[in-house]
Enzyme design. Structure first.
Site, mmCIF file in Angstrom:
data_model
loop_
_atom_site.group_PDB
_atom_site.id
_atom_site.type_symbol
_atom_site.label_atom_id
_atom_site.label_comp_id
_atom_site.label_asym_id
_atom_site.label_seq_id
_atom_site.Cartn_x
_atom_site.Cartn_y
_atom_site.Cartn_z
ATOM 1 N N TYR A 53 18.884 47.606 4.042
ATOM 2 C CA TYR A 53 17.522 47.962 3.624
ATOM 3 C C TYR A 53 16.630 46.727 3.576
ATOM 4 O O TYR A 53 15.523 46.712 4.140
ATOM 5 C CB TYR A 53 17.575 48.641 2.255
ATOM 6 C CG TYR A 53 16.214 49.032 1.715
ATOM 7 C CD1 TYR A 53 15.545 50.153 2.206
ATOM 8 C CD2 TYR A 53 15.593 48.283 0.715
ATOM 9 C CE1 TYR A 53 14.296 50.516 1.710
ATOM 10 C CE2 TYR A 53 14.346 48.642 0.223
ATOM 11 C CZ TYR A 53 13.708 49.756 0.719
ATOM 12 O OH TYR A 53 12.463 50.113 0.244
ATOM 13 N N LYS A 107 13.314 45.789 5.993
ATOM 14 C CA LYS A 107 11.956 45.614 5.469
ATOM 15 C C LYS A 107 11.372 44.264 5.886
ATOM 16 O O LYS A 107 10.163 44.138 6.096
ATOM 17 C CB LYS A 107 11.961 45.767 3.944
ATOM 18 C CG LYS A 107 12.260 47.199 3.491
ATOM 19 C CD LYS A 107 11.171 48.144 3.983
ATOM 20 C CE LYS A 107 11.396 49.582 3.616
ATOM 21 N NZ LYS A 107 10.333 50.463 4.066
HETATM 22 N N1 LIG Z 1 10.012 53.568 -4.297
HETATM 23 C C1 LIG Z 1 10.027 52.227 -4.290
HETATM 24 O O1 LIG Z 1 10.343 51.577 -5.319
HETATM 25 C C2 LIG Z 1 9.663 51.487 -3.045
HETATM 26 C C3 LIG Z 1 9.466 50.107 -3.122
HETATM 27 C C4 LIG Z 1 9.151 49.397 -1.972
HETATM 28 C C5 LIG Z 1 9.009 50.061 -0.773
HETATM 29 N N2 LIG Z 1 9.208 51.408 -0.711
HETATM 30 C C6 LIG Z 1 9.023 52.063 0.581
HETATM 31 O O2 LIG Z 1 8.042 53.076 0.456
HETATM 32 C C7 LIG Z 1 8.256 54.043 1.490
HETATM 33 C C8 LIG Z 1 8.224 55.434 0.867
HETATM 34 O O3 LIG Z 1 9.353 55.563 0.036
HETATM 35 P P1 LIG Z 1 9.356 56.403 -1.312
HETATM 36 O O4 LIG Z 1 9.760 55.485 -2.367
HETATM 37 O O5 LIG Z 1 8.139 57.206 -1.437
HETATM 38 O O6 LIG Z 1 10.641 57.313 -1.025
HETATM 39 P P2 LIG Z 1 10.888 58.874 -0.869
HETATM 40 O O7 LIG Z 1 10.229 59.603 -1.965
HETATM 41 O O8 LIG Z 1 12.351 58.994 -0.697
HETATM 42 O O9 LIG Z 1 10.119 59.243 0.487
HETATM 43 C C9 LIG Z 1 10.631 58.900 1.745
HETATM 44 C C10 LIG Z 1 9.829 59.636 2.788
HETATM 45 O O10 LIG Z 1 10.328 59.287 4.089
HETATM 46 C C11 LIG Z 1 10.554 60.490 4.818
HETATM 47 N N3 LIG Z 1 11.627 60.314 5.779
HETATM 48 C C12 LIG Z 1 12.836 59.747 5.550
HETATM 49 N N4 LIG Z 1 13.581 59.822 6.665
HETATM 50 C C13 LIG Z 1 12.822 60.426 7.607
HETATM 51 C C14 LIG Z 1 13.043 60.787 8.967
HETATM 52 N N5 LIG Z 1 14.204 60.541 9.594
HETATM 53 N N6 LIG Z 1 12.049 61.405 9.637
HETATM 54 C C15 LIG Z 1 10.879 61.684 9.016
HETATM 55 N N7 LIG Z 1 10.610 61.356 7.743
HETATM 56 C C16 LIG Z 1 11.569 60.747 7.048
HETATM 57 C C17 LIG Z 1 10.898 61.516 3.736
HETATM 58 O O11 LIG Z 1 10.629 62.828 4.184
HETATM 59 P P3 LIG Z 1 11.722 63.951 4.547
HETATM 60 O O12 LIG Z 1 12.944 63.717 3.724
HETATM 61 O O13 LIG Z 1 10.995 65.214 4.271
HETATM 62 O O14 LIG Z 1 11.964 63.737 6.002
HETATM 63 C C18 LIG Z 1 9.925 61.140 2.644
HETATM 64 O O15 LIG Z 1 8.666 61.727 2.882
HETATM 65 C C19 LIG Z 1 9.585 53.689 2.128
HETATM 66 O O16 LIG Z 1 9.357 52.997 3.337
HETATM 67 C C20 LIG Z 1 10.246 52.763 1.109
HETATM 68 O O17 LIG Z 1 11.161 51.874 1.690
HETATM 69 C C21 LIG Z 1 9.520 52.138 -1.816
#
Ligand SMILES: NC(=O)c1ccc[n+]([C@@H]2O[C@H](COP(=O)([O-])OP(=O)(O)OC[C@H]3O[C@@H](n4cnc5c(N)ncnc54)[C@H](OP(=O)(O)O)[C@@H]3O)[C@@H](O)[C@H]2O)c1
Length: 243
Positions: A151, A155
Protein backbone atom coordinates in the site's frame (compact mmCIF):
# COMPACT_ATOMS: atom_id res chain seq x y z
CA UNK A 1 -19.33 26.90 -18.86
CA UNK A 2 -20.80 23.49 -18.15
CA UNK A 3 -18.08 21.09 -17.11
CA UNK A 4 -17.87 17.32 -16.96
CA UNK A 5 -16.25 15.65 -13.96
CA UNK A 6 -15.33 11.97 -13.49
CA UNK A 7 -14.85 10.65 -9.95
CA UNK A 8 -13.64 7.13 -9.17
CA UNK A 9 -14.20 5.41 -5.84
CA UNK A 10 -17.45 7.36 -5.51
CA UNK A 11 -19.49 4.58 -3.88
CA UNK A 12 -18.42 5.43 -0.32
CA UNK A 13 -15.86 7.13 1.90
CA UNK A 14 -13.67 9.93 0.56
CA UNK A 15 -14.85 9.54 -3.06
CA UNK A 16 -18.47 9.88 -2.01
CA UNK A 17 -17.68 12.98 0.07
CA UNK A 18 -15.82 14.56 -2.85
CA UNK A 19 -18.76 13.89 -5.19
CA UNK A 20 -21.19 15.48 -2.75
CA UNK A 21 -18.92 18.51 -2.20
CA UNK A 22 -18.21 19.09 -5.90
CA UNK A 23 -21.91 18.86 -6.73
CA UNK A 24 -22.37 22.15 -4.83
CA UNK A 25 -20.35 23.95 -7.52
CA UNK A 26 -22.17 25.90 -10.19
CA UNK A 27 -19.72 25.30 -13.02
CA UNK A 28 -19.88 21.48 -13.11
CA UNK A 29 -23.00 20.17 -14.84
CA UNK A 30 -22.16 16.56 -15.57
CA UNK A 31 -20.87 14.00 -13.10
CA UNK A 32 -19.68 10.49 -13.91
CA UNK A 33 -19.33 8.31 -10.81
CA UNK A 34 -17.35 5.07 -11.01
CA UNK A 35 -16.98 2.18 -8.53
CA UNK A 36 -18.07 -1.46 -8.48
CA UNK A 37 -21.04 -1.12 -6.15
CA UNK A 38 -24.15 0.12 -7.94
CA UNK A 39 -25.96 0.43 -4.63
CA UNK A 40 -23.15 2.54 -3.20
CA UNK A 41 -23.12 4.82 -6.23
CA UNK A 42 -26.90 5.28 -6.03
CA UNK A 43 -26.58 6.22 -2.35
CA UNK A 44 -23.99 8.85 -3.28
CA UNK A 45 -26.31 10.33 -5.89
CA UNK A 46 -29.04 10.73 -3.25
CA UNK A 47 -26.74 13.08 -1.28
CA UNK A 48 -25.62 15.13 -4.27
CA UNK A 49 -27.17 18.30 -5.68
CA UNK A 50 -30.16 16.95 -7.60
CA UNK A 51 -29.90 19.70 -10.25
CA UNK A 52 -26.85 17.98 -11.72
CA UNK A 53 -26.72 15.45 -14.52
CA UNK A 54 -25.25 12.39 -12.79
CA UNK A 55 -24.28 9.16 -14.50
CA UNK A 56 -23.32 6.12 -12.41
CA UNK A 57 -21.08 3.44 -13.87
CA UNK A 58 -20.67 0.30 -11.78
CA UNK A 59 -17.34 -0.95 -13.08
CA UNK A 60 -14.13 -2.59 -11.93
CA UNK A 61 -11.33 -0.14 -12.70
CA UNK A 62 -8.91 -3.01 -13.27
CA UNK A 63 -10.81 -4.05 -16.39
CA UNK A 64 -8.59 -1.67 -18.29
CA UNK A 65 -10.01 -2.06 -21.79
CA UNK A 66 -13.61 -1.66 -20.60
CA UNK A 67 -12.64 1.46 -18.68
CA UNK A 68 -10.79 2.92 -21.66
CA UNK A 69 -13.70 2.37 -23.97
CA UNK A 70 -16.16 3.80 -21.43
CA UNK A 71 -14.06 6.95 -20.95
CA UNK A 72 -13.90 7.32 -24.73
CA UNK A 73 -17.71 7.16 -24.87
CA UNK A 74 -18.01 9.79 -22.12
CA UNK A 75 -15.56 12.16 -23.82
CA UNK A 76 -17.34 11.74 -27.13
CA UNK A 77 -20.78 12.23 -25.60
CA UNK A 78 -20.00 15.38 -23.58
CA UNK A 79 -17.35 16.77 -25.94
CA UNK A 80 -14.87 17.33 -23.12
CA UNK A 81 -13.61 15.88 -19.86
CA UNK A 82 -12.80 18.81 -17.60
CA UNK A 83 -12.01 17.10 -14.30
CA UNK A 84 -10.80 13.65 -13.34
CA UNK A 85 -10.68 12.78 -9.64
CA UNK A 86 -8.88 9.48 -8.98
CA UNK A 87 -9.96 8.32 -5.54
CA UNK A 88 -10.49 4.53 -5.72
CA UNK A 89 -8.00 2.63 -3.62
CA UNK A 90 -7.27 -0.70 -1.94
CA UNK A 91 -5.26 -1.77 1.09
CA UNK A 92 -4.28 -5.16 2.48
CA UNK A 93 -1.62 -4.33 5.05
CA UNK A 94 1.06 -7.02 5.39
CA UNK A 95 4.74 -7.20 6.24
CA UNK A 96 7.24 -8.09 3.52
CA UNK A 97 7.28 -11.85 4.22
CA UNK A 98 3.48 -12.03 4.49
CA UNK A 99 2.85 -10.13 1.26
CA UNK A 100 1.85 -12.49 -1.52
CA UNK A 101 2.35 -11.67 -5.17
CA UNK A 102 -1.45 -11.67 -5.48
CA UNK A 103 -1.75 -8.97 -2.78
CA UNK A 104 1.07 -6.96 -4.37
CA UNK A 105 -0.44 -7.12 -7.85
CA UNK A 106 -3.99 -6.37 -6.68
CA UNK A 107 -2.80 -3.35 -4.72
CA UNK A 108 -0.85 -2.00 -7.66
CA UNK A 109 -3.57 -2.77 -10.20
CA UNK A 110 -6.13 -0.66 -8.33
CA UNK A 111 -3.91 2.01 -6.79
CA UNK A 112 -1.48 2.60 -9.66
CA UNK A 113 -2.29 0.88 -12.97
CA UNK A 114 -5.94 1.91 -13.00
CA UNK A 115 -4.95 5.58 -12.49
CA UNK A 116 -2.48 5.34 -15.36
CA UNK A 117 -5.17 3.81 -17.58
CA UNK A 118 -8.06 6.18 -16.85
CA UNK A 119 -5.80 9.25 -16.87
CA UNK A 120 -4.38 8.35 -20.26
CA UNK A 121 -7.82 7.93 -21.80
CA UNK A 122 -9.19 11.10 -20.16
CA UNK A 123 -6.24 13.23 -21.26
CA UNK A 124 -6.93 12.35 -24.89
CA UNK A 125 -10.02 14.58 -24.47
CA UNK A 126 -8.81 16.95 -21.76
CA UNK A 127 -5.84 18.17 -23.76
CA UNK A 128 -8.18 19.82 -26.27
CA UNK A 129 -9.65 22.19 -23.68
CA UNK A 130 -7.41 22.01 -20.60
CA UNK A 131 -8.65 20.63 -17.30
CA UNK A 132 -7.81 19.38 -13.85
CA UNK A 133 -6.75 15.98 -12.53
CA UNK A 134 -6.65 15.21 -8.82
CA UNK A 135 -5.06 12.04 -7.47
CA UNK A 136 -5.57 10.74 -3.95
CA UNK A 137 -2.31 9.36 -2.55
CA UNK A 138 -1.64 9.05 1.19
CA UNK A 139 0.79 10.20 3.84
CA UNK A 140 1.89 6.54 3.72
CA UNK A 141 3.42 7.34 0.34
CA UNK A 142 5.96 9.78 1.71
CA UNK A 143 7.08 8.23 5.00
CA UNK A 144 7.77 4.73 6.31
CA UNK A 145 4.86 2.42 7.19
CA UNK A 146 6.28 -0.91 8.43
CA UNK A 147 3.76 -3.66 7.69
CA UNK A 148 2.08 -1.82 4.82
CA UNK A 149 4.67 -2.36 2.10
CA UNK A 150 2.44 -2.76 -0.95
CA UNK A 151 0.00 0.00 0.00
CA UNK A 152 2.62 2.55 1.05
CA UNK A 153 4.82 2.03 -2.00
CA UNK A 154 1.80 2.20 -4.35
CA UNK A 155 0.91 5.57 -2.84
CA UNK A 156 4.49 6.77 -3.38
CA UNK A 157 3.98 5.89 -7.04
CA UNK A 158 0.88 8.11 -7.16
CA UNK A 159 2.80 11.05 -5.73
CA UNK A 160 5.54 10.57 -8.31
CA UNK A 161 3.09 10.13 -11.20
CA UNK A 162 1.31 13.32 -10.17
CA UNK A 163 4.52 15.34 -10.09
CA UNK A 164 5.67 14.10 -13.49
CA UNK A 165 2.28 14.54 -15.13
CA UNK A 166 1.94 18.02 -13.67
CA UNK A 167 4.93 19.12 -15.73
CA UNK A 168 4.25 16.91 -18.74
CA UNK A 169 0.66 18.10 -19.18
CA UNK A 170 1.18 21.78 -18.34
CA UNK A 171 1.48 22.72 -22.01
CA UNK A 172 -2.08 21.49 -22.54
CA UNK A 173 -3.43 23.67 -19.74
CA UNK A 174 -3.98 20.60 -17.55
CA UNK A 175 -3.32 21.07 -13.84
CA UNK A 176 -2.47 17.94 -11.85
CA UNK A 177 -3.12 17.87 -8.10
CA UNK A 178 -2.09 15.30 -5.52
CA UNK A 179 -3.48 15.09 -2.02
CA UNK A 180 -2.24 12.83 0.75
CA UNK A 181 -4.89 12.40 3.43
CA UNK A 182 -3.93 11.31 6.91
CA UNK A 183 -6.15 8.90 8.83
CA UNK A 184 -9.76 9.35 7.79
CA UNK A 185 -12.85 7.49 9.02
CA UNK A 186 -13.71 5.10 6.17
CA UNK A 187 -13.92 1.35 5.51
CA UNK A 188 -10.36 1.33 4.20
CA UNK A 189 -9.11 2.91 7.40
CA UNK A 190 -10.85 0.15 9.40
CA UNK A 191 -8.73 -2.39 7.51
CA UNK A 192 -5.56 -0.51 8.40
CA UNK A 193 -6.46 0.28 12.02
CA UNK A 194 -9.32 -1.97 13.21
CA UNK A 195 -9.19 -0.86 16.84
CA UNK A 196 -9.30 2.88 16.23
CA UNK A 197 -12.30 4.98 17.26
CA UNK A 198 -13.43 6.56 13.96
CA UNK A 199 -15.04 9.50 15.73
CA UNK A 200 -11.60 10.74 16.85
CA UNK A 201 -10.12 11.15 13.37
CA UNK A 202 -10.68 13.19 10.20
CA UNK A 203 -14.02 12.61 8.45
CA UNK A 204 -14.43 12.13 4.67
CA UNK A 205 -16.40 15.39 4.46
CA UNK A 206 -13.29 17.32 5.56
CA UNK A 207 -11.38 15.93 2.60
CA UNK A 208 -14.35 16.64 0.30
CA UNK A 209 -14.29 20.32 1.17
CA UNK A 210 -10.51 20.54 0.68
CA UNK A 211 -10.89 19.06 -2.80
CA UNK A 212 -13.74 21.41 -3.62
CA UNK A 213 -11.47 24.35 -2.82
CA UNK A 214 -8.43 22.92 -4.55
CA UNK A 215 -10.31 22.39 -7.79
CA UNK A 216 -11.76 25.92 -7.71
CA UNK A 217 -10.05 29.04 -9.06
CA UNK A 218 -8.54 29.58 -5.61
CA UNK A 219 -6.48 26.39 -5.99
CA UNK A 220 -4.83 27.43 -9.21
CA UNK A 221 -1.32 27.67 -7.68
CA UNK A 222 -1.47 24.44 -5.66
CA UNK A 223 -0.99 21.89 -8.43
CA UNK A 224 2.14 19.81 -8.89
CA UNK A 225 2.88 19.24 -5.23
CA UNK A 226 1.96 16.64 -2.66
CA UNK A 227 -0.59 18.28 -0.36
CA UNK A 228 -1.03 16.67 3.04
CA UNK A 229 -4.58 16.81 4.40
CA UNK A 230 -4.94 15.90 8.06
CA UNK A 231 -6.11 17.13 11.42
CA UNK A 232 -3.52 19.07 13.38
CA UNK A 233 -3.75 16.55 16.22
CA UNK A 234 -2.46 13.83 13.86
CA UNK A 235 0.83 15.63 13.44
CA UNK A 236 1.70 15.22 17.12
CA UNK A 237 0.76 11.54 17.39
CA UNK A 238 4.16 10.61 16.04
CA UNK A 239 4.42 7.12 17.45
CA UNK A 240 1.23 5.82 15.92
CA UNK A 241 0.86 4.76 12.29
CA UNK A 242 -1.05 7.28 10.20
CA UNK A 243 -1.82 6.86 6.52
N1 LIG B 1 -9.23 6.49 4.83
C1 LIG B 1 -7.98 6.93 5.03
O1 LIG B 1 -7.51 7.07 6.18
C2 LIG B 1 -7.12 7.29 3.85
C3 LIG B 1 -5.92 7.96 4.08
C4 LIG B 1 -5.10 8.27 3.00
C5 LIG B 1 -5.49 7.94 1.72
N2 LIG B 1 -6.67 7.28 1.52
C6 LIG B 1 -7.04 6.98 0.14
O2 LIG B 1 -8.30 7.55 -0.14
C7 LIG B 1 -8.91 6.83 -1.22
C8 LIG B 1 -10.34 6.50 -0.83
O3 LIG B 1 -10.31 5.57 0.23
P1 LIG B 1 -11.39 5.54 1.39
O4 LIG B 1 -10.65 5.69 2.64
O5 LIG B 1 -12.53 6.41 1.08
O6 LIG B 1 -11.78 3.99 1.31
P2 LIG B 1 -13.12 3.19 1.00
O7 LIG B 1 -14.24 3.76 1.77
O8 LIG B 1 -12.75 1.78 1.19
O9 LIG B 1 -13.39 3.51 -0.55
C9 LIG B 1 -12.64 2.92 -1.57
C10 LIG B 1 -13.33 3.20 -2.88
O10 LIG B 1 -12.56 2.61 -3.94
C11 LIG B 1 -13.45 1.85 -4.76
N3 LIG B 1 -12.75 0.74 -5.38
C12 LIG B 1 -11.91 -0.13 -4.77
N4 LIG B 1 -11.50 -1.05 -5.66
C13 LIG B 1 -12.08 -0.74 -6.84
C14 LIG B 1 -12.05 -1.33 -8.13
N5 LIG B 1 -11.33 -2.44 -8.40
N6 LIG B 1 -12.77 -0.76 -9.12
C15 LIG B 1 -13.52 0.34 -8.86
N7 LIG B 1 -13.58 0.94 -7.67
C16 LIG B 1 -12.88 0.40 -6.67
C17 LIG B 1 -14.54 1.39 -3.79
O11 LIG B 1 -15.73 1.10 -4.48
P3 LIG B 1 -16.36 -0.36 -4.71
O12 LIG B 1 -15.96 -1.25 -3.58
O13 LIG B 1 -17.82 -0.08 -4.82
O14 LIG B 1 -15.77 -0.79 -6.01
C18 LIG B 1 -14.72 2.62 -2.94
O15 LIG B 1 -15.60 3.53 -3.57
C19 LIG B 1 -8.03 5.60 -1.44
O16 LIG B 1 -7.19 5.82 -2.55
C20 LIG B 1 -7.20 5.51 -0.16
O17 LIG B 1 -5.97 4.87 -0.35
C21 LIG B 1 -7.50 6.96 2.54
Amino acid sequence: MSKTCIITGASRGIGKAIAVALSKRDDISNFVLIARSEEGLNNTVKEMNQDKNIQCKPMDLTLYEDVASYIHSIGTHYGSIDMLVNVAGYAEPKSLLETTMENWEKTYSINVHSIFNITKESVRFMKKTGGKILNVASTAGSSARPGWLAYASSKAAIISMSQTLSEELADYGILVYCISPGRCATELRKVLAPDEDPTTIMQPEHVGEVVRNLLSDEGVCLDGQNIVVRKQVEKIRENEPAI
